[in-house]
Design a protein around this motif. Structure first.
Motif, PDB file in Angstrom:
ATOM      1  N   TRP A 116       0.898  -1.260   0.002  1.00 56.55           N
ATOM      2  CA  TRP A 116       0.068  -0.035   0.023  1.00 56.55           C
ATOM      3  C   TRP A 116       0.814   1.322  -0.005  1.00 56.55           C
ATOM      4  O   TRP A 116       1.753   1.228   0.943  1.00 56.55           O
ATOM      5  N   ALA A 117       0.652   2.111  -1.041  1.00 55.29           N
ATOM      6  CA  ALA A 117       1.321   3.376  -0.945  1.00 55.29           C
ATOM      7  C   ALA A 117       0.553   4.511  -0.627  1.00 55.29           C
ATOM      8  O   ALA A 117      -0.644   4.618  -1.228  1.00 55.29           O
ATOM      9  N   ARG A 118       1.201   5.308   0.189  1.00 55.96           N
ATOM     10  CA  ARG A 118       0.283   6.543   0.436  1.00 55.96           C
ATOM     11  C   ARG A 118       0.471   7.386  -0.466  1.00 55.96           C
ATOM     12  O   ARG A 118       1.616   7.807  -0.943  1.00 55.96           O
ATOM     13  N   VAL A 119      -0.653   7.859  -0.963  1.00 57.69           N
ATOM     14  CA  VAL A 119      -0.592   9.137  -2.071  1.00 57.69           C
ATOM     15  C   VAL A 119      -1.236  10.436  -1.575  1.00 57.69           C
ATOM     16  O   VAL A 119      -1.790  10.504  -0.539  1.00 57.69           O
ATOM     17  N   SER A 120      -0.950  11.431  -2.394  1.00 58.37           N
ATOM     18  CA  SER A 120      -1.476  13.036  -2.100  1.00 58.37           C
ATOM     19  C   SER A 120      -2.748  13.145  -1.675  1.00 58.37           C
ATOM     20  O   SER A 120      -3.072  13.895  -0.994  1.00 58.37           O
ATOM     21  N   GLY A 121      -3.622  12.336  -2.448  1.00 55.95           N
ATOM     22  CA  GLY A 121      -5.184  12.608  -2.598  1.00 55.95           C
ATOM     23  C   GLY A 121      -5.448  14.031  -3.403  1.00 55.95           C
ATOM     24  O   GLY A 121      -6.536  14.547  -3.133  1.00 55.95           O
ATOM     25  N   ARG A 122      -4.373  14.457  -4.013  1.00 54.49           N
ATOM     26  CA  ARG A 122      -4.683  15.483  -4.922  1.00 54.49           C
ATOM     27  C   ARG A 122      -4.810  15.010  -6.660  1.00 54.49           C
ATOM     28  O   ARG A 122      -4.110  14.044  -6.854  1.00 54.49           O
ATOM     29  N   GLY A 123      -5.838  15.682  -7.245  1.00 55.96           N
ATOM     30  CA  GLY A 123      -5.962  15.153  -8.529  1.00 55.96           C
ATOM     31  C   GLY A 123      -6.656  16.143  -9.160  1.00 55.96           C
ATOM     32  O   GLY A 123      -6.814  17.425  -9.023  1.00 55.96           O
ATOM     33  N   THR A 124      -7.511  15.881 -10.363  1.00 56.30           N
ATOM     34  CA  THR A 124      -8.116  16.577 -11.261  1.00 56.30           C
ATOM     35  C   THR A 124      -9.420  15.866 -11.713  1.00 56.30           C
ATOM     36  O   THR A 124      -9.451  14.491 -11.866  1.00 56.30           O
ATOM     37  N   ILE A 125     -10.280  16.450 -12.283  1.00 57.46           N
ATOM     38  CA  ILE A 125     -11.701  15.810 -12.680  1.00 57.46           C
ATOM     39  C   ILE A 125     -11.412  15.238 -14.099  1.00 57.46           C
ATOM     40  O   ILE A 125     -10.840  15.991 -15.092  1.00 57.46           O
ATOM     41  N   THR A 135     -15.049  11.064 -12.112  1.00 57.96           N
ATOM     42  CA  THR A 135     -13.960  10.089 -12.242  1.00 57.96           C
ATOM     43  C   THR A 135     -12.953  11.145 -12.004  1.00 57.96           C
ATOM     44  O   THR A 135     -12.756  12.279 -12.660  1.00 57.96           O
ATOM     45  N   VAL A 136     -11.863  10.960 -11.130  1.00 61.96           N
ATOM     46  CA  VAL A 136     -10.811  11.599 -10.559  1.00 61.96           C
ATOM     47  C   VAL A 136      -9.389  11.214 -11.124  1.00 61.96           C
ATOM     48  O   VAL A 136      -9.294   9.739 -10.677  1.00 61.96           O
ATOM     49  N   GLU A 137      -8.776  11.813 -11.497  1.00 61.16           N
ATOM     50  CA  GLU A 137      -7.381  11.388 -12.187  1.00 61.16           C
ATOM     51  C   GLU A 137      -6.328  11.703 -11.095  1.00 61.16           C
ATOM     52  O   GLU A 137      -6.212  12.943 -10.890  1.00 61.16           O
ATOM     53  N   LEU A 138      -5.876  10.714 -10.216  1.00 55.96           N
ATOM     54  CA  LEU A 138      -4.761  11.173  -9.140  1.00 55.96           C
ATOM     55  C   LEU A 138      -3.642  11.783  -9.757  1.00 55.96           C
ATOM     56  O   LEU A 138      -3.264  11.371 -10.805  1.00 55.96           O
ATOM     57  N   GLU A 139      -2.933  12.589  -8.779  1.00 52.27           N
ATOM     58  CA  GLU A 139      -1.488  12.917  -9.458  1.00 52.27           C
ATOM     59  C   GLU A 139      -0.635  11.720  -9.803  1.00 52.27           C
ATOM     60  O   GLU A 139       0.337  11.827 -10.612  1.00 52.27           O
ATOM     61  N   VAL A 195      -8.873  18.636  -7.628  1.00 49.47           N
ATOM     62  CA  VAL A 195      -9.491  18.002  -6.351  1.00 49.47           C
ATOM     63  C   VAL A 195      -8.784  17.619  -5.269  1.00 49.47           C
ATOM     64  O   VAL A 195      -7.646  17.510  -5.586  1.00 49.47           O
ATOM     65  N   GLU A 196      -9.336  17.639  -4.061  1.00 52.35           N
ATOM     66  CA  GLU A 196      -8.566  16.992  -3.085  1.00 52.35           C
ATOM     67  C   GLU A 196      -9.535  15.871  -2.260  1.00 52.35           C
ATOM     68  O   GLU A 196     -10.654  16.029  -2.250  1.00 52.35           O
ATOM     69  N   VAL A 197      -8.852  14.907  -1.833  1.00 51.15           N
ATOM     70  CA  VAL A 197      -9.493  13.904  -0.878  1.00 51.15           C
ATOM     71  C   VAL A 197     -10.003  14.504   0.303  1.00 51.15           C
ATOM     72  O   VAL A 197      -9.344  15.499   0.721  1.00 51.15           O
ATOM     73  N   PHE A 198     -11.089  14.016   0.829  1.00 51.74           N
ATOM     74  CA  PHE A 198     -11.527  14.208   2.186  1.00 51.74           C
ATOM     75  C   PHE A 198     -12.480  13.039   2.572  1.00 51.74           C
ATOM     76  O   PHE A 198     -12.421  12.027   1.639  1.00 51.74           O
ATOM     77  N   PHE A 199     -12.435  12.706   3.937  1.00 56.70           N
ATOM     78  CA  PHE A 199     -12.698  11.246   4.460  1.00 56.70           C
ATOM     79  C   PHE A 199     -14.155  11.530   5.197  1.00 56.70           C
ATOM     80  O   PHE A 199     -14.274  12.395   5.894  1.00 56.70           O
ATOM     81  N   ASP A 200     -15.200  10.705   4.625  1.00 60.87           N
ATOM     82  CA  ASP A 200     -16.349  10.567   4.781  1.00 60.87           C
ATOM     83  C   ASP A 200     -16.803   9.447   5.910  1.00 60.87           C
ATOM     84  O   ASP A 200     -17.011   8.167   5.402  1.00 60.87           O
ATOM     85  N   ASP A 201     -16.981   9.729   7.150  1.00 60.06           N
ATOM     86  CA  ASP A 201     -17.246   8.672   8.054  1.00 60.06           C
ATOM     87  C   ASP A 201     -18.682   8.082   7.737  1.00 60.06           C
ATOM     88  O   ASP A 201     -19.608   8.887   8.012  1.00 60.06           O
ATOM     89  N   GLN A 202     -19.124   6.859   7.352  1.00 61.89           N
ATOM     90  CA  GLN A 202     -20.381   6.366   7.206  1.00 61.89           C
ATOM     91  C   GLN A 202     -20.676   5.067   8.139  1.00 61.89           C
ATOM     92  O   GLN A 202     -20.227   3.984   7.515  1.00 61.89           O
ATOM     93  N   GLY A 203     -20.469   5.227   9.429  1.00 58.17           N
ATOM     94  CA  GLY A 203     -20.798   4.127  10.262  1.00 58.17           C
ATOM     95  C   GLY A 203     -19.129   3.588  10.402  1.00 58.17           C
ATOM     96  O   GLY A 203     -18.307   4.121  10.524  1.00 58.17           O
ATOM     97  N   PRO A 204     -19.289   2.271  10.178  1.00 61.83           N
ATOM     98  CA  PRO A 204     -18.140   1.475  10.155  1.00 61.83           C
ATOM     99  C   PRO A 204     -17.175   1.566   9.005  1.00 61.83           C
ATOM    100  O   PRO A 204     -15.863   1.196   8.978  1.00 61.83           O
ATOM    101  N   ILE A 205     -17.384   2.411   7.923  1.00 63.55           N
ATOM    102  CA  ILE A 205     -16.759   2.573   6.960  1.00 63.55           C
ATOM    103  C   ILE A 205     -16.398   3.939   6.636  1.00 63.55           C
ATOM    104  O   ILE A 205     -17.166   5.026   7.027  1.00 63.55           O
TER     105      ILE A 205
END
Ligand code: ZN
Length: 132
Positions: free
Chosen positions: A53-62, A86-90, A113-123
């Motif tokens: 698993w590689a941590r990535v920037s979370g930045r990209g474009t539409i 559909t987002v294309e990451l860096e 675009v940039e990533v954000f994290f949306d808590d939906q119960g256990p996921i």
């Protein structure tokens, strides 16, 4: 209100979901260096089954998008119209996301675009929003 359907983690995807819970976006990286997403057992380039698993920037474009006016699932009935992109990451791989409501009218191909994290119960879902 109907619950949003959630992906069930499995042995191949658990690392992705665990990272999202930690507010990190990770994608598979093969021993040959190639990134890939969605999670797959083997590299589509060299067929190796060795990856990390590689941590990535979370930045990209539409890369592309659509605005949905007639939801296909009742969980989204009160959210229409909403944008799915559909987002294309860096790093070059593409991920699918639904955008937050404030981005529906402004989304265009090529916007950052940039990533954000949306808590939906256990996921925790990694999702993307326009960089403003
Ligand atoms: Zn490879």
């Amino acid at each position: 209100m109907t619950e949003r359907p959630m992906p069930p983690p499995n042995p191949l995807t658990t690392g992705f979901w665990d990272a999202a819970r930690r507010r990190e976006l990770v994608i598979q990286q093969c021993e040959c260096g190639r990134y890939r997403h969605y999670p797959q057992l083997r590299c589509p380039e060299c067929l190796s089954a060795t990856w990390t698993w590689a941590r990535v920037s979370g930045r990209g474009t539409i890369y592309t998008y659509t605005v949905t006016h007639r939801p296909f699932h009742p969980a989204w009935a009160d959210k229409a119209p909403y944008a799915v992109a559909t987002v294309e990451l860096e790093e070059g791989v593409r991920m699918v996301t639904d955008l937050p409501p404030e981005d529906t009218a402004d989304v265009r191909i090529g916007l950052p675009v940039e990533v954000f994290f949306d808590d939906q119960g256990p996921i925790t879902l990694p999702r993307f929003r326009l960089v403003r």
